[in-house]
Design a protein around this motif. Structure first.
Motif, PDB file in Angstrom:
ATOM      1  N   SER A   9      -9.023 -20.248  -2.565  1.00 42.32           N
ATOM      2  CA  SER A   9      -8.890 -20.942  -1.283  1.00 42.32           C
ATOM      3  C   SER A   9      -9.153 -19.943  -0.163  1.00 42.32           C
ATOM      4  O   SER A   9      -8.296 -19.106   0.149  1.00 42.32           O
ATOM      5  CB  SER A   9      -7.490 -21.539  -1.136  1.00 42.32           C
ATOM      6  N   PRO A  10     -10.343 -19.962   0.454  1.00 37.91           N
ATOM      7  CA  PRO A  10     -10.716 -18.944   1.441  1.00 37.91           C
ATOM      8  C   PRO A  10      -9.892 -19.038   2.715  1.00 37.91           C
ATOM      9  O   PRO A  10      -9.277 -20.063   3.016  1.00 37.91           O
ATOM     10  CB  PRO A  10     -12.189 -19.247   1.711  1.00 37.91           C
ATOM     11  N   VAL A  11      -9.881 -17.947   3.463  1.00 36.04           N
ATOM     12  CA  VAL A  11      -9.219 -17.894   4.764  1.00 36.04           C
ATOM     13  C   VAL A  11     -10.255 -17.512   5.819  1.00 36.04           C
ATOM     14  O   VAL A  11     -11.305 -16.970   5.506  1.00 36.04           O
ATOM     15  CB  VAL A  11      -8.060 -16.876   4.769  1.00 36.04           C
ATOM     16  N   LEU A  44     -19.872 -13.629   3.366  1.00 35.42           N
ATOM     17  CA  LEU A  44     -18.691 -14.316   2.879  1.00 35.42           C
ATOM     18  C   LEU A  44     -18.104 -13.689   1.625  1.00 35.42           C
ATOM     19  O   LEU A  44     -16.900 -13.681   1.431  1.00 35.42           O
ATOM     20  CB  LEU A  44     -19.018 -15.793   2.607  1.00 35.42           C
ATOM     21  N   THR A  45     -18.935 -13.201   0.744  1.00 38.31           N
ATOM     22  CA  THR A  45     -18.456 -12.493  -0.425  1.00 38.31           C
ATOM     23  C   THR A  45     -19.105 -11.130  -0.431  1.00 38.31           C
ATOM     24  O   THR A  45     -20.306 -11.009  -0.225  1.00 38.31           O
ATOM     25  CB  THR A  45     -18.822 -13.238  -1.720  1.00 38.31           C
ATOM     26  N   LEU A  46     -18.336 -10.100  -0.651  1.00 38.03           N
ATOM     27  CA  LEU A  46     -18.815  -8.742  -0.421  1.00 38.03           C
ATOM     28  C   LEU A  46     -19.278  -8.112  -1.717  1.00 38.03           C
ATOM     29  O   LEU A  46     -18.500  -7.904  -2.631  1.00 38.03           O
ATOM     30  CB  LEU A  46     -17.680  -7.893   0.174  1.00 38.03           C
ATOM     31  N   ALA A  51     -20.273 -22.800  -1.717  1.00 35.69           N
ATOM     32  CA  ALA A  51     -19.066 -23.439  -2.231  1.00 35.69           C
ATOM     33  C   ALA A  51     -17.847 -23.067  -1.398  1.00 35.69           C
ATOM     34  O   ALA A  51     -17.023 -23.919  -1.046  1.00 35.69           O
ATOM     35  CB  ALA A  51     -18.857 -23.049  -3.692  1.00 35.69           C
ATOM     36  N   VAL A  52     -17.730 -21.792  -1.051  1.00 28.49           N
ATOM     37  CA  VAL A  52     -16.580 -21.330  -0.277  1.00 28.49           C
ATOM     38  C   VAL A  52     -16.614 -21.898   1.139  1.00 28.49           C
ATOM     39  O   VAL A  52     -15.571 -22.225   1.717  1.00 28.49           O
ATOM     40  CB  VAL A  52     -16.553 -19.785  -0.260  1.00 28.49           C
ATOM     41  N   ALA A  53     -17.813 -22.027   1.696  1.00 29.98           N
ATOM     42  CA  ALA A  53     -17.925 -22.583   3.046  1.00 29.98           C
ATOM     43  C   ALA A  53     -17.443 -24.022   3.115  1.00 29.98           C
ATOM     44  O   ALA A  53     -17.005 -24.492   4.174  1.00 29.98           O
ATOM     45  CB  ALA A  53     -19.372 -22.493   3.523  1.00 29.98           C
ATOM     46  N   ALA A  54     -17.506 -24.730   1.995  1.00 28.19           N
ATOM     47  CA  ALA A  54     -17.066 -26.129   1.953  1.00 28.19           C
ATOM     48  C   ALA A  54     -15.577 -26.271   1.693  1.00 28.19           C
ATOM     49  O   ALA A  54     -15.040 -27.378   1.759  1.00 28.19           O
ATOM     50  CB  ALA A  54     -17.855 -26.880   0.879  1.00 28.19           C
ATOM     51  N   GLY A  55     -14.888 -25.168   1.372  1.00 26.76           N
ATOM     52  CA  GLY A  55     -13.452 -25.233   1.098  1.00 26.76           C
ATOM     53  C   GLY A  55     -13.093 -24.512  -0.186  1.00 26.76           C
ATOM     54  O   GLY A  55     -13.715 -23.516  -0.557  1.00 26.76           O
ATOM     55  N   ASP A  56     -12.088 -25.023  -0.881  1.00 26.51           N
ATOM     56  CA  ASP A  56     -11.655 -24.416  -2.136  1.00 26.51           C
ATOM     57  C   ASP A  56     -12.805 -24.393  -3.140  1.00 26.51           C
ATOM     58  O   ASP A  56     -13.591 -25.347  -3.230  1.00 26.51           O
ATOM     59  CB  ASP A  56     -10.479 -25.182  -2.736  1.00 26.51           C
ATOM     60  N   CYS A 101     -13.201 -11.828  17.098  1.00 22.72           N
ATOM     61  CA  CYS A 101     -14.572 -11.653  16.628  1.00 22.72           C
ATOM     62  C   CYS A 101     -15.478 -12.795  17.069  1.00 22.72           C
ATOM     63  O   CYS A 101     -15.089 -13.964  16.949  1.00 22.72           O
ATOM     64  CB  CYS A 101     -14.599 -11.543  15.098  1.00 22.72           C
ATOM     65  N   PRO A 102     -16.676 -12.485  17.538  1.00 21.26           N
ATOM     66  CA  PRO A 102     -17.611 -13.545  17.914  1.00 21.26           C
ATOM     67  C   PRO A 102     -18.182 -14.285  16.718  1.00 21.26           C
ATOM     68  O   PRO A 102     -18.697 -15.391  16.877  1.00 21.26           O
ATOM     69  CB  PRO A 102     -18.709 -12.790  18.665  1.00 21.26           C
ATOM     70  N   HIS A 103     -18.104 -13.687  15.531  1.00 23.06           N
ATOM     71  CA  HIS A 103     -18.609 -14.326  14.320  1.00 23.06           C
ATOM     72  C   HIS A 103     -17.501 -14.341  13.265  1.00 23.06           C
ATOM     73  O   HIS A 103     -16.996 -13.286  12.878  1.00 23.06           O
ATOM     74  CB  HIS A 103     -19.832 -13.577  13.778  1.00 23.06           C
ATOM     75  N   THR A 104     -17.124 -15.527  12.832  1.00 23.83           N
ATOM     76  CA  THR A 104     -16.095 -15.661  11.799  1.00 23.83           C
ATOM     77  C   THR A 104     -16.597 -16.582  10.697  1.00 23.83           C
ATOM     78  O   THR A 104     -17.593 -17.301  10.855  1.00 23.83           O
ATOM     79  CB  THR A 104     -14.787 -16.233  12.378  1.00 23.83           C
ATOM     80  N   GLY A 105     -15.891 -16.571   9.578  1.00 29.12           N
ATOM     81  CA  GLY A 105     -16.238 -17.423   8.453  1.00 29.12           C
ATOM     82  C   GLY A 105     -15.187 -17.327   7.380  1.00 29.12           C
ATOM     83  O   GLY A 105     -14.221 -16.566   7.506  1.00 29.12           O
TER      84      GLY A 105
END
Length: 342
Positions: free
Chosen positions: A185-187, A18-20, A163-168, A73-77
């Motif tokens: 705000s993730p996409v 999720l974060t690189l 935190a990002v997985a839950a939203g902003d 993509c078969p895997h997204t996030g």
């Protein structure tokens, strides 16, 4: 493309979806030619500069590819466009230069790069920012002056990922000694990590969840369109789940690697990844016509790819096949058809 060996002495790399994080793992023993020339990176400061530039390019192109192809993509996030690193992941060879260049402190995540038009850029995050907390939960700084390790940074990135997985996510960042709050705000995007490995090899690889490109290959790809050819091809292996397919070969594949697979199946996988990779880059706004040109240029630079190898077609045959795919894509673009490879 072939597997690239890992080094992991000068910088230890951490890969999360999720974060690189900063992907450089080059060492003081890696030849300067891995950075683009014999005198391009003779000092820690120069090596950091070159590696950061390559990381920024790969992060930007990778983010764009991941965002544009989420429906394939078969895997997204959730994605932010951030590339993160920490002082603690650097060896003694690079650590003083990293601390001086970016103001890093222990395990605290520092912003190594921000992809253009990403949530991180829209939130105002900049290279050199130091992340202090997320949603009022402080990041752990860790003990000072430890041997190079990435466990501390991993724990902090896991906190950010949650935190990002839950939203902003509300971040407190330190910049030039002052703290400020920003909201990211993730996409939704493909959940693949794009990583640079310091190496003199003109290679790249994918493992189902990550894409690795050797620094020498990233340098060779002079334009972002050329870099998209490489990353798009390796990302296509992940999209097509080739690693999972070949893993089903069981014992022989696990012991012998590619030599445990039928060469014609490997060739077919490479050709499929070539074709789908051009679609992925075209969908992200890159020029697919660079595909055949890139392979011809690579053959001029690396005579080894001029000939078919175990599981790999020759560069010439790849270029010819890609030219057909370019025509296919251009025809769809001209008629307004959706750019779907399958």
């Amino acid at each position: 493309m072939s597997r690239v060996g890992r080094c992991g002495i000068e910088v230890l790399a951490l890969c999360l979806a999720l974060t690189l994080p900063l992907a450089a793992c080059g060492t003081g023993t890696v030849p300067a030619s891995a950075y683009g020339g014999t005198a391009a990176a003779d000092t820690p400061e120069q090596r950091l500069s070159v590696l950061n530039a390559l990381d920024s390019r790969v992060n930007a192109v990778g983010y764009r590819l991941a965002l544009a192809n989420a429906d394939l993509c078969p895997h997204t996030g959730p994605a932010t466009g951030l590339l993160l690193h920490a002082e603690s992941q650097y060896s003694d060879y690079l650590r003083p230069a990293a601390r001086a260049r970016w103001g890093l402190e222990g395990d605290l995540p520092g912003v190594a790069a921000v992809a253009p038009d990403s949530p991180a850029e829209k939130a105002g995050l900049q290279t050199g920012d130091l992340l202090i907390s997320v949603n009022d939960r402080p990041f752990a700084q860790g003990a000072p002056d430890r041997p190079a390790a990435f466990e501390g940074l991993a724990a902090n990135i896991a906190r950010l990922d949650d935190a990002v997985a839950a939203g902003d996510a509300r971040l407190v960042v330190r910049r030039n000694g002052l703290e400020r709050a920003v909201t990211v705000s993730p996409v939704r995007a493909c959940a693949y990590v794009f990583q640079v490995d310091p190496s003199t090899e003109l290679n790249a690889r994918a493992d189902g969840h990550r894409v690795f490109v050797a620094s020498a290959m990233a340098v060779f790809a002079e334009t972002d369109d050329d870099l998209a050819v490489i990353l798009g091809h390796e990302m296509a292996h992940n999209v097509l789940e080739h690693r999972e397919f070949f893993a089903e070969r069981g014992f022989a594949q696990s012991i012998l690697g590619n030599y445990g697979n039928a060469p014609w199946e490997l060739v077919r996988a490479e050709r499929d990844a070539d074709r789908v990779g051009l679609y992925l880059m075209a969908r992200a706004g890159y020029d697919p016509a660079r595909g055949p040109l890139f392979w011809r240029a690579l053959a001029d630079r690396d005579p080894g790819v001029r000939y078919a190898q175990w599981g790999h077609p020759s560069a010439g045959s790849r270029a010819r096949a890609l030219q057909v795919t370019v025509g296919e894509i251009e025809k769809k673009q001209a008629s307004g058809q959706a750019l779907t490879p399958f």
